[in-house]
Enzyme design. Structure first.
Site, PDB file in Angstrom:
ATOM      1  N   MET A   1       1.736  17.764  -3.745  1.00 56.46           N
ATOM      2  CA  MET A   1       0.306  17.518  -3.526  1.00 56.46           C
ATOM      3  C   MET A   1      -0.334  18.653  -2.736  1.00 56.46           C
ATOM      4  SD  MET A   1      -0.582  14.508  -4.868  1.00 56.46           S
ATOM      5  CE  MET A   1      -1.936  13.841  -3.902  1.00 56.46           C
TER       6      MET A   1
ATOM      7  N   GLU B   1      -1.919  -0.899  -7.322  1.00 53.12           N
ATOM      8  CA  GLU B   1      -1.229  -0.071  -8.308  1.00 53.12           C
ATOM      9  C   GLU B   1       0.121  -0.685  -8.694  1.00 53.12           C
ATOM     10  OE1 GLU B   1       1.254   3.767  -7.329  1.00 53.12           O
ATOM     11  OE2 GLU B   1      -0.893   4.244  -7.302  1.00 53.12           O
TER      12      GLU B   1
ATOM     13  N   LYS C   1      -6.404   3.190   1.111  1.00 51.38           N
ATOM     14  CA  LYS C   1      -5.406   3.793   0.229  1.00 51.38           C
ATOM     15  C   LYS C   1      -4.150   2.924   0.161  1.00 51.38           C
ATOM     16  CE  LYS C   1      -3.457   7.048  -2.301  1.00 51.38           C
ATOM     17  NZ  LYS C   1      -2.009   6.882  -2.174  1.00 51.38           N
TER      18      LYS C   1
END
Length: 317
Positions: free
Chosen positions: A11, A188, A181
């Protein structure tokens, strides 16, 4: 903007590449020198120690003894367990008015604590949840920002440059970015689990002439699902990519699914708030139970983890 960057994993490296293309001046460091050397070849200023990074952020002229009066900004993109150690080394080198941004997946409670400790030293702190995986980091991510509103406003152009169009926002005070998040990752888990289970039902129907036997093309189904259906999503698109690469049997993909911790944090927080999260909890338990008990659902979930996060999901057997 001149920015210090600590952490050049999948990332972090991609985010620095994106910022360099937007003419940011980046001083970058990482635990391994190899990644620092690679990003230097793309235009970043290399630093091989945290102290070296701060020194190079200070230097505004050819005089190495010159100390810039401008405040410094340093972005952390490291595993959450490494953050305290880095802050221990970094914070004594900073001055009042400098800013640290934590873009990793830190537990929000730890983020709240860190923000208070840094505030006592006059150091600003912003927590940013980053979604989109390495591809998003490179081509535009989704950013969920927490901290003081004034700090968010000051760095809004940075968040805009790192995100997709309109793909960033202010979530609330310190910890809110990482909290949102965390919940995102819990959701998710449930979405990936549902996709995996649904496609296993269809795959098993191909093997049972009495309860299906339609000779379904799963790759084609994933394509059609992702063209205007109610479940159209990045996840379904990534599943089609996985089928194209690995075939419908998802050969060489592990049916055992790892988990990185955020799903557990979501379940723990929900329990603390007395909120039932059965789907997220069961999807987390599925991952735990998959160890030594692989399945096609597990293959689908693993394949998705590889597609968006670049996780190693190779079947080791």
């Amino acid at each position: 903007m001149k920015l210090g960057y600590i952490g050049l994993g999948k990332m972090g490296f991609a985010m620095v590449e994106r910022l360099l293309e937007k003419d940011y001046k980046i001083v970058a460091t990482n635990r391994s020198n190899e990644s620092v050397d690679k990003i230097a070849q793309k235009g970043a200023i290399p630093a091989y120690e945290i102290s070296d990074l701060v020194k190079k952020l200070n230097i505004e002229t050819t005089d190495e003894n010159y100390q810039s009066s401008e405040s410094k900004t340093i972005w952390l993109m490291v595993p959450w367990k490494a953050v305290d150690s880095i802050l221990f080394d970094l914070s004594p080198l900073l001055k009042e008015g400098d800013t640290i941004i934590d873009g990793g997946n830190s537990p929000y409670i730890e983020t709240v604590r860190r923000s208070k400790e840094l505030s006592e030293k006059g150091i600003n702190f912003i927590d940013v949840g980053v979604s989109g995986g390495p591809n998003g980091a490179r081509n535009g991510a989704c950013l969920m920002c927490g901290g003081r509103r004034s700090d968010f406003d000051k760095y809004e152009s940075l968040f805009k440059d790192l995100s997709l169009e309109d793909g960033y926002g202010y979530m609330g005070l310190h910890g809110a970015g990482h909290f949102v998040k965390m919940v995102h990752n819990g959701i998710e888990y449930g979405m990936m689990q549902a996709i995996g289970e649904g496609f296993e039902v269809m795959k098993k129907s191909n093997e049972d002439s009495e309860k299906g036997g339609f000779d379904l093309d799963l790759k084609e189904i994933s394509r059609v699902y992702n063209k205007g259906s109610v479940i159209e999503s990045s996840l379904v698109g990534w599943l089609r990519n996985a089928y194209q690469k690995n075939g419908e049997d998802l050969e060489n993909i592990s049916g055992e699914v790892s988990h990185s911790g955020e799903g557990q944090w979501t379940v723990d927080t929900a329990n603390h708030l007395n909120v039932p999260v059965k789907i997220i909890e069961q999807s987390l338990q599925f991952r735990k139970d998959s160890k030594g008990n692989p399945s096609y659902t597990g293959k689908v979930v693993s394949a998705l983890r590889n597609e968006f996060g670049g996780h190693d999901v190779t079947d080791k057997k």
